[in-house]
Scaffold this motif. Structure first.
Motif, short mmCIF file in Angstrom:
data_model
loop_
_atom_site.label_atom_id
_atom_site.label_comp_id
_atom_site.label_asym_id
_atom_site.label_seq_id
_atom_site.Cartn_x
_atom_site.Cartn_y
_atom_site.Cartn_z
N ALA A 493 -1.68 32.64 -6.40
CA ALA A 493 -2.25 33.83 -5.77
C ALA A 493 -3.65 34.05 -6.30
O ALA A 493 -3.95 33.75 -7.46
N GLY A 494 -4.50 34.57 -5.46
CA GLY A 494 -5.87 34.87 -5.85
C GLY A 494 -6.53 35.75 -4.82
O GLY A 494 -5.88 36.28 -3.91
N GLY A 495 -7.84 35.92 -4.95
CA GLY A 495 -8.56 36.74 -4.00
C GLY A 495 -10.04 36.40 -4.00
O GLY A 495 -10.56 35.81 -4.95
N SER A 496 -10.71 36.77 -2.92
CA SER A 496 -12.14 36.52 -2.79
C SER A 496 -12.75 37.55 -1.85
O SER A 496 -12.08 38.02 -0.92
N VAL A 497 -14.02 37.90 -2.09
CA VAL A 497 -14.68 38.81 -1.16
C VAL A 497 -15.04 38.11 0.15
O VAL A 497 -15.25 38.76 1.17
N ASN A 498 -15.13 36.79 0.13
CA ASN A 498 -15.35 35.99 1.33
C ASN A 498 -14.21 34.99 1.47
O ASN A 498 -13.93 34.25 0.54
N LEU A 499 -13.55 34.96 2.63
CA LEU A 499 -12.51 33.97 2.88
C LEU A 499 -13.00 32.95 3.91
O LEU A 499 -13.82 33.27 4.77
N PRO A 500 -12.51 31.72 3.86
CA PRO A 500 -12.91 30.71 4.85
C PRO A 500 -12.59 31.17 6.27
O PRO A 500 -11.62 31.87 6.51
N LEU A 501 -13.44 30.75 7.19
CA LEU A 501 -13.32 31.04 8.62
C LEU A 501 -13.44 32.53 8.94
O LEU A 501 -13.12 32.97 10.04
N ASN A 502 -13.90 33.32 7.96
CA ASN A 502 -14.28 34.71 8.19
C ASN A 502 -13.21 35.55 8.87
O ASN A 502 -13.48 36.23 9.87
N PRO A 503 -11.95 35.55 8.36
CA PRO A 503 -10.92 36.36 9.03
C PRO A 503 -11.13 37.86 8.84
O PRO A 503 -10.54 38.66 9.58
N SER A 504 -11.94 38.27 7.87
CA SER A 504 -12.16 39.69 7.62
C SER A 504 -13.24 40.28 8.51
O SER A 504 -13.43 41.49 8.55
N GLY A 505 -13.98 39.42 9.22
CA GLY A 505 -15.00 39.90 10.13
C GLY A 505 -16.35 40.15 9.50
O GLY A 505 -17.25 40.69 10.13
N TYR A 506 -16.52 39.78 8.24
CA TYR A 506 -17.83 39.93 7.61
C TYR A 506 -18.10 38.70 6.75
O TYR A 506 -17.19 37.97 6.37
N ALA A 507 -19.35 38.45 6.48
CA ALA A 507 -19.76 37.33 5.64
C ALA A 507 -20.83 37.83 4.68
O ALA A 507 -21.77 38.52 5.09
N ILE A 508 -20.69 37.49 3.42
CA ILE A 508 -21.61 37.96 2.39
C ILE A 508 -22.44 36.78 1.89
O ILE A 508 -21.90 35.74 1.49
N GLY A 509 -23.74 36.93 1.96
CA GLY A 509 -24.65 35.88 1.51
C GLY A 509 -25.44 36.31 0.28
O GLY A 509 -25.61 37.51 0.02
N ARG A 510 -25.88 35.36 -0.45
CA ARG A 510 -26.72 35.60 -1.63
C ARG A 510 -27.78 34.50 -1.68
O ARG A 510 -27.61 33.42 -1.11
N GLY A 511 -28.85 34.81 -2.38
CA GLY A 511 -29.82 33.78 -2.70
C GLY A 511 -29.58 33.28 -4.11
O GLY A 511 -29.03 34.00 -4.95
N PHE A 512 -29.95 32.05 -4.39
CA PHE A 512 -29.89 31.57 -5.76
C PHE A 512 -31.11 30.68 -6.03
O PHE A 512 -31.67 30.07 -5.10
N ILE A 513 -31.52 30.65 -7.29
CA ILE A 513 -32.68 29.86 -7.68
C ILE A 513 -32.29 28.97 -8.86
O ILE A 513 -31.85 29.47 -9.90
N PRO A 514 -32.40 27.66 -8.70
CA PRO A 514 -32.09 26.76 -9.82
C PRO A 514 -33.02 27.02 -10.99
O PRO A 514 -34.18 27.43 -10.82
N GLU A 515 -32.54 26.79 -12.18
CA GLU A 515 -33.33 27.00 -13.39
C GLU A 515 -34.59 26.14 -13.34
O GLU A 515 -34.58 24.99 -12.91
N GLY A 516 -35.69 26.76 -13.77
CA GLY A 516 -36.96 26.05 -13.79
C GLY A 516 -37.85 26.35 -12.61
O GLY A 516 -39.03 25.99 -12.62
N ARG A 517 -37.31 27.03 -11.58
CA ARG A 517 -38.11 27.39 -10.41
C ARG A 517 -38.50 28.86 -10.51
O ARG A 517 -37.74 29.68 -11.04
N PRO A 518 -39.68 29.24 -10.01
CA PRO A 518 -40.12 30.65 -10.10
C PRO A 518 -39.23 31.55 -9.24
O PRO A 518 -38.82 31.17 -8.15
N PRO A 519 -38.92 32.75 -9.71
CA PRO A 519 -38.05 33.68 -8.96
C PRO A 519 -38.79 34.38 -7.83
O PRO A 519 -39.11 35.57 -7.90
N THR A 520 -39.10 33.64 -6.77
CA THR A 520 -39.81 34.18 -5.62
C THR A 520 -38.99 33.96 -4.36
O THR A 520 -38.07 33.13 -4.33
#
Length: 812
Positions: A493-520
């Motif tokens: 058993a587990g949980g997630s704010v995003n599930l595959p195939l979007n059964p909850s009707g919403y999708a949450i996105g984020r940006g990410f920056i690999p280490e060493g790159r400027p935060p822009t």
């Protein structure tokens, strides 16, 4: 008028006299017209019927797009929305809103989860909606979070409050916060997304970040403003905003459409394709009925010749024949209309979950007009050729014994042309069905990245004063997962704010920056973002490719960690193995506040890709963080893998949640198999209906070929007898008849292939991983149709080969 009525009476007598012919023709027409009317009912209700708002064509939907980032449709920023509203005179009124769900309770009854929308003051003004009780929002109602007033739907008022006329002023609980009901909306109004409760938007302009793109927007255009003008001026404003706020607005623009167009965008291509397909079936039915009429007119040669000899003009004969055809079509149309009611109900039962505007589908004046118009047109279509043939009858030749050959040749030519058209239409439909079936099979072969079998999912959002502290949410979900994992029959058993195939009707996105790159903003990489808890990966059997999954050491006090998917590892770090130990930072906005993390997270694991939106989408970058290290989330999509029937676990799941907090309802309970099946819903329905239409056209073509060849054999009985008397073998006669039929079929196949090349280009948007001109499908359908045509030719050919020459020559 007297002559017209006499024609009708005579036509009815002739139809009753030939009951077998009449029954076959009416059945063919009823099926064709009924299927067309049923599909048109869907098209009318979904695409053509206006939205139930005043001047609905002036209501537009505004969505964001960022072509540089590959984003074609997105929610919008509230601050951008304010700029659009204030810097133009395009709009009579505007409104922004957000959607979600909330726990709704009243009168000490058990709370339920209901769809909720937070709207700005102008929302109901844009739509032109007025409450049946109470009032709508005024600016003074929007006092920030939490809200204090609410408007409810007519359905919720009727269901939960028994249509209490004194509902205005009543206090209810929304997510454990008190609200006062100030209005009830009209029956049927549930925009957006089946909303049951509307509250003020509670936007805080002082803290609202410009890149918080979680809002939707609608507007009512001023008189004299069209979509093109509005699009041009809004794009100009966005270009200025991109210069002024480069970090948050670079590359962003808007796309506007009418609200109705936005609501039906996903289903419109499928519905139009189905309407075209069922129209081809009707044309095939018309060709078949026309062939029946041509055969019947051959039997009526002497009757028509006698009428002509007694003074009936060619126009008179033509009118009589067309009257009989239209009578047939009217009776067939009436039967088809009755059939369409049942077919429409059947279609609605197989439409996928969430299909738009289902409540608008039904029989109205447009559908009745369509059915009447189709009936009249089909009557003319299938009746005109036989009527013209009959009106051209050579009276002298027809009255002579055996003087049928010239007329029979003309009728055979007409029937041959109709047969070629039938074969061509059939091939076009079958090719379309074949491509859709192949697309669907390819979709079923797509690896979603998880195992859906024996998995039940549900949504749970913790609301109320006791969950204002983020750590209380983390602790609740931790305890719930622990309780679930010890239930007999639960594997993980587990949980997630995003599930595959979007059964909850919403999708949450984020940006990410690999280490060493400027935060822009230019360095941020877009990814689907999931905060997870419990044994999420094992519950969905998402494979671990490198490193480890989260464990108890990944708590709030431990080193900050992250798990990425295979695509992210290969695209930005080289490989799953090379990604382990690398670091990245997560940044974005949530709940109106900047939530850029000011620290690096270490990549401790790489898992397989999962399909996030649909099976047709690319997986893209995906990142996962443990809930204990990202505690701001008060909601989760729960995932439980069971040993047995997952649907039967719903009661147990509710019991375990209630044991922790009786005021927290679970909702959207379903199996993951159902989620996967529903993701294919629209494509499955299109494939099934195209296949049915294709098979119907194939049968009609087979019947048409058989009918033409049987008629030809009957017309050429004496000729065949002479050939056999002069020494022709049965195989020669068999080959003669089969060649004649297969020649017509081959011409029809060639014409159909040409038409199919054009048809499949229109269907391209409905296909997946299949070319519109797929050679294998075109070849297979051509061979299938040729095989069916050969069988339809062989049966009358075999009968011809068995003729006794003496008997054949004795016929006159």
């Amino acid at each position: 008028m007297t002559t017209f009525l006499r024609d009708i009476r005579y036509g009815l007598r002739m139809l009753l006299k030939h009951k077998g012919f009449t029954a076959v023709a009416i059945i063919a027409l009823a099926l064709g017209i009924g299927a067309n009317t049923a599909i048109f009912s869907l098209v009318n209700g979904v695409l053509l019927r206006p939205l139930p708002f005043p001047d609905a064509e002036r209501i537009i939907y505004i969505e964001g797009k960022n072509p540089v980032a590959g984003i074609t449709d997105s929610n919008i920023s509230y601050l951008d929305f304010i700029d659009w509203s204030q810097q133009t005179d395009l709009f009579a009124s505007t409104a922004a809103y957000w959607t979600g769900t909330a726990n709704f309770g009243a009168d000490e009854a058990e709370p339920e989860r209901v769809p909720r929308a937070g709207v700005t003051t102008g929302f109901f003004s844009v739509l032109g909606v007025h409450p049946v009780l109470g009032r709508t929002f005024v600016p003074e109602d929007d006092k920030g979070w939490p809200q204090t007033v609410a408007i409810i739907s007519h359905g919720l008022w009727k269901r939960r409050f028994g249509s209490d006329p004194a509902i205005v002023g009543k206090q209810v609980q929304m997510s454990s916060w008190p609200l006062t009901i100030i209005g009830v909306l009209p029956p049927g109004f549930e925009y957006p997304e089946q909303t049951q409760v509307w509250v003020p938007s509670a936007v805080n302009l002082r803290d609202e970040p410009r890149d918080n793109r979680v809002w939707s927007a609608i507007a009512r255009l001023n008189n004299g403003i069209d979509l093109k003008q509005a699009q041009t001026r809004l794009s100009a404003i966005n270009a200025q905003l991109a210069k002024q706020f480069n970090e948050t607005n670079k590359g962003w623009d808007v796309f506007i459409s009418t609200l109705q167009e936005r609501l039906v965008r996903e289903v419109k291509p499928s519905l139009l394709a189905l309407l075209g397909a069922v129209g081809l079936v009707l044309l095939s039915a018309c060709a078949n009925v026309a062939n029946l009429l041509l055969a019947r007119s051959a039997v009526r040669q002497k009757e028509i010749a006698i009428r002509a000899a007694m003074g009936a003009s060619r126009t008179r004969v033509l009118r009589q024949m067309l009257t009989e055809s239209i009578l047939l079509s009217v009776i067939g149309g009436a039967a088809g209309l009755i059939l369409s009611i049942w077919l429409t109900d059947l279609l609605m039962s197989i439409l996928p979950e969430g299909a738009p505007r289902l409540g608008q589908i039904g029989i109205d004046y447009r559908v009745l007009t369509f059915a009447f118009g189709v009936s009249a047109i089909t009557g003319i279509l299938f009746g005109i050729v036989p009527a013209l043939q009959a009106s051209k009858l050579d009276v002298t030749s027809a009255l002579k014994e055996g003087g049928r050959s010239g007329e029979g040749h003309r009728r055979t030519s007409a029937r041959s042309l109709l047969l070629i058209g039938e074969v061509a239409l059939s091939l076009m439909l079958l090719v379309g069905a074949g491509l859709l079936i192949k697309s669907f099979l390819r979709l079923q072969e797509v690896r979603a990245g998880f195992n859906a079998h024996n998995v039940v999912i549900a949504n749970l959002a913790l609301q109320g004063p006791k969950y204002k502290d983020d750590q209380s949410c983390v602790e609740f979900f931790r305890q719930l997962v622990e309780r679930l994992e010890v239930v007999p029959g639960v594997q993980a058993a587990g949980g997630s704010v995003n599930l595959p195939l979007n059964p909850s009707g919403y999708a949450i996105g984020r940006g990410f920056i690999p280490e060493g790159r400027p935060p822009t903003v230019d360095e941020a990489k877009d990814a689907m973002f999931s905060t997870i808890t419990g044994d999420y990966f094992r519950a969905l059997q998402i494979p671990l490719l490198s490193g480890r999954i989260f464990d108890p050491r990944d708590n709030a006090d431990g080193p900050k960690v992250v798990i990425i998917n295979e695509t992210t590892a290969k695209r930005y770090f080289g490989s799953p193995t090379a990604a382990i130990g690398k670091r990245l930072s997560v940044w974005s906005a949530f709940r109106g506040h900047r939530s850029d993390e000011k620290f690096m997270r270490e990549i401790v694991g790489v898992v397989g890709d999962t399909k996030t939106g649909s099976l047709t989408d690319e997986s893209g970058a995906q990142i996962y963080v443990p809930h204990a290290q990202d505690p701001q989330w008060n909601f989760m999509g729960l995932v439980i893998r069971t040993n047995g029937n997952p649907a039967a676990f719903a009661t147990t799941l509710r019991r375990e949640v209630q044991a922790l907090d009786k005021d927290q309802p679970i909702y959207n309970v379903r199996t993951m198999d159902d989620v996967v099946a529903n993701s294919l819903g629209t494509r499955r329905v299109s494939m099934q209906l195209f296949a049915v239409f294709g098979i119907a056209a194939l049968l009609l073509a087979a019947i048409g070929i058989y009918g033409v060849m049987a008629y030809s054999v009957a017309q050429r009985t004496q000729e065949i007898g002479i050939r056999m008397a002069l020494g022709a073998q049965r195989s020669d006669v068999l080959g003669l008849v089969v060649r004649q039929g297969m020649t017509l079929a081959a011409i029809g196949v060639v014409v159909g292939l040409i038409g199919a090349f054009g048809l499949t280009r229109v269907m391209a948007s409905l296909l997946f991983s299949v070319r519109p001109d797929d050679p294998a499908t075109f070849l297979a359908i051509s061979l299938l149709l040729s095989a069916v045509a050969f069988l339809a030719c062989y049966l009358p050919a075999r009968r011809a080969a068995k003729l006794d020459p003496v008997i054949a020559l004795s016929r006159t």
